[in-house]
Motif scaffolding. Structure first.
Motif, PDB file in Angstrom:
ATOM      1  N   THR A 269      -5.127  -6.107  -2.487  1.00  0.00           N
ATOM      2  CA  THR A 269      -3.661  -6.181  -2.452  1.00  0.00           C
ATOM      3  C   THR A 269      -3.058  -6.288  -3.849  1.00  0.00           C
ATOM      4  O   THR A 269      -2.116  -5.543  -4.166  1.00  0.00           O
ATOM      5  CB  THR A 269      -3.215  -7.367  -1.580  1.00  0.00           C
ATOM      6  OG1 THR A 269      -3.710  -7.163  -0.247  1.00  0.00           O
ATOM      7  CG2 THR A 269      -1.711  -7.469  -1.541  1.00  0.00           C
TER       8      THR A 269
ATOM      9  N   ALA B 233       2.206   1.900  -3.401  1.00  0.00           N
ATOM     10  CA  ALA B 233       1.189   2.477  -4.285  1.00  0.00           C
ATOM     11  C   ALA B 233       0.985   3.955  -3.986  1.00  0.00           C
ATOM     12  O   ALA B 233       0.844   4.775  -4.907  1.00  0.00           O
ATOM     13  CB  ALA B 233      -0.130   1.712  -4.120  1.00  0.00           C
TER      14      ALA B 233
ATOM     15  N   ILE C 219       0.835  -1.199   0.000  1.00  0.00           N
ATOM     16  CA  ILE C 219       0.000   0.000   0.000  1.00  0.00           C
ATOM     17  C   ILE C 219       0.869   1.248   0.000  1.00  0.00           C
ATOM     18  O   ILE C 219       0.617   2.201  -0.754  1.00  0.00           O
ATOM     19  CB  ILE C 219      -0.941   0.010   1.225  1.00  0.00           C
ATOM     20  CG1 ILE C 219      -1.869  -1.204   1.201  1.00  0.00           C
ATOM     21  CG2 ILE C 219      -1.754   1.304   1.270  1.00  0.00           C
ATOM     22  CD1 ILE C 219      -2.816  -1.247   0.036  1.00  0.00           C
TER      23      ILE C 219
ATOM     24  N   TRP D  81      -8.748  -4.361   1.508  1.00  0.00           N
ATOM     25  CA  TRP D  81      -8.291  -3.605   0.348  1.00  0.00           C
ATOM     26  C   TRP D  81      -7.766  -4.591  -0.686  1.00  0.00           C
ATOM     27  O   TRP D  81      -7.397  -5.714  -0.364  1.00  0.00           O
ATOM     28  CB  TRP D  81      -7.235  -2.596   0.753  1.00  0.00           C
ATOM     29  CG  TRP D  81      -5.999  -3.143   1.417  1.00  0.00           C
ATOM     30  CD1 TRP D  81      -5.236  -4.211   1.038  1.00  0.00           C
ATOM     31  CD2 TRP D  81      -5.385  -2.632   2.606  1.00  0.00           C
ATOM     32  NE1 TRP D  81      -4.181  -4.406   1.895  1.00  0.00           N
ATOM     33  CE2 TRP D  81      -4.229  -3.447   2.859  1.00  0.00           C
ATOM     34  CE3 TRP D  81      -5.645  -1.571   3.456  1.00  0.00           C
ATOM     35  CZ2 TRP D  81      -3.386  -3.225   3.941  1.00  0.00           C
ATOM     36  CZ3 TRP D  81      -4.800  -1.354   4.523  1.00  0.00           C
ATOM     37  CH2 TRP D  81      -3.693  -2.167   4.769  1.00  0.00           C
TER      38      TRP D  81
ATOM     39  N   ALA E 215      -3.208  -2.949  -5.342  1.00  0.00           N
ATOM     40  CA  ALA E 215      -2.161  -2.036  -4.868  1.00  0.00           C
ATOM     41  C   ALA E 215      -0.850  -2.281  -5.604  1.00  0.00           C
ATOM     42  O   ALA E 215      -0.122  -1.344  -5.946  1.00  0.00           O
ATOM     43  CB  ALA E 215      -1.977  -2.201  -3.367  1.00  0.00           C
TER      44      ALA E 215
END
Length: 388
Positions: A74, A31, A28, A72, A77
């Protein structure tokens, strides 16, 4: 509802959040860095992601009374970490909104739910076992790198299984934390600064090349590499997954939170397996309490921002690997048993299992998708009709 809350629910929820963050938070951050976001915007991203996971988990778990965890994306990301360089942040947010709209439409139409019903139970369980197997293996691999810590957790787990099976995982987790502190493996926690994050709105900009180049691939990898394993995780635990409802809720959350950094949300697999297994609760009807704990913790972590994320990152790797593996042992064994229970479907199940376990990927789409792409034709070709 609270009168049914048990220590195992609290433990499972905490372990799920710990594993969820420590396993992919570095991706994350990559990203976020690729997006060119400021430090304040980075805090907003982490807040939006934490609140998005927490609120969607709470909504779906309460609505359906089952342990529906969200996460989220992954692989999304990872895609953003290599694809956002040079893309203006407003256009990136526009791609996030586009992905959220596609997720919502997929849920509303019910097409994906009908597709998942065509997957045989043996292959679904094989896929789940393949996805989770590496986590079980990592627990034993950690024994070589941090023998004292993992051995203490293993002994506590076995002793707990003998004395109080329902609380074996919480006891192992507590022993692991105490052992890590005793061994000095939590050193440096004073560097984690706790502060509330502030939401920062970024106006979406829609550029057709960015929508096709970022938004569409983000949707595809989220659906194939995240939502499909999430569905089979719930199926493997004996639930009927609320697929369309989950996609609609996570899609709308993606649309609403995209301007603040919530780029994509989906059904969870690994963390869902922790809350949906017998280690969380012997009664499947109240396992959703574990996911409610996880959802609440996700919200708190999101509100506290990057300081709490830094604290999660300080947890010893062996502690995370060990407790994740121990918490998933029952789920892995149950999935493998169910996958291989029918002799006529055993070969296809093994093919699915090994493809999922291999981690092979093509065109940016992960192994779970290809496990089904390869396993389904093998299943239909090799399955022999049973004798009358």
């Amino acid at each position: 509802m609270l009168r049914h809350l048990q220590l195992s629910h609290l433990s499972a929820g905490l372990i799920a959040v710990l594993v969820g963050y420590t396993s992919s938070v570095a991706i994350i951050f990559q990203a976020i860095e690729a997006s060119g976001a400021t430090r304040e915007q980075a805090g907003s991203w982490m807040m939006a992601l934490g609140l998005g996971m927490g609120l969607t988990t709470l909504i779906l778990s309460l609505r359906h009374r089952m342990p529906v965890l969200t996460a989220w994306s992954t692989p999304g990301a990872a895609l953003l970490a290599v694809g956002l360089n040079g893309v203006p942040l407003g256009q990136a947010v526009g791609a996030f909104v586009f992905c959220g709209v596609l997720l919502t439409l997929t849920g509303v139409t019910g097409l994906f739910e009908r597709l998942t019903r065509t997957i045989p139970d043996s292959l679904a369980n094989a896929l789940l076992a393949g996805v989770l197997f590496q986590f079980g293996l990592s627990a034993f691999e950690a024994l070589a790198t941090d023998t004292a810590l993992v051995a203490a957790m293993g002994v506590a787990f076995v002793a707990g299984k003998l004395a109080f099976p329902r609380y074996a995982v919480p006891v192992a987790f507590l022993v692991g934390i105490l052992a890590a502190f005793g061994l000095g493996e939590f050193a440096g926690t004073e560097t984690a600064a706790f502060a509330l994050s502030m939401p920062i709105f970024v106006m979406p900009e829609f550029d057709i090349t960015v929508l096709i180049g970022i938004g569409l691939p983000l949707y595809i990898v989220t659906m194939c590499s995240q939502n499909m394993p999430g569905v089979v995780t719930l199926r493997g635990a004996g639930y009927v997954p609320p697929v369309s409802s989950a996609l609609t809720v996570t899609g709308l959350a993606s649309v609403l939170l995209a301007p603040f950094g919530g780029y994509a949300f989906n059904l969870a697999a690994i963390t869902a397996a922790i809350c949906a297994g017998p280690e969380a609760d012997e009664n499947p009807g109240t396992r959703y309490l574990a996911s409610l704990v996880a959802g609440t913790l996700y919200c708190l972590v999101g509100l506290c921002g990057a300081g709490v994320i830094a604290l999660f990152a300080l947890a010893p790797a062996a502690l995370v690997a060990g407790i994740a593996g121990l918490a998933l042992l029952s789920t892995i064994s149950g999935s493998l048993g169910a996958a291989l229970s029918k002799a006529t479907e055993r070969d296809a199940a093994l093919v699915t299992f090994f493809v999922a376990l291999s981690g092979v990927g093509f065109f940016g789409i992960g192994a779970p998708f290809w496990a089904l792409v390869i396993g389904l034709p093998v299943h239909h070709l090799l399955k022999r009709p049973t004798a009358a």
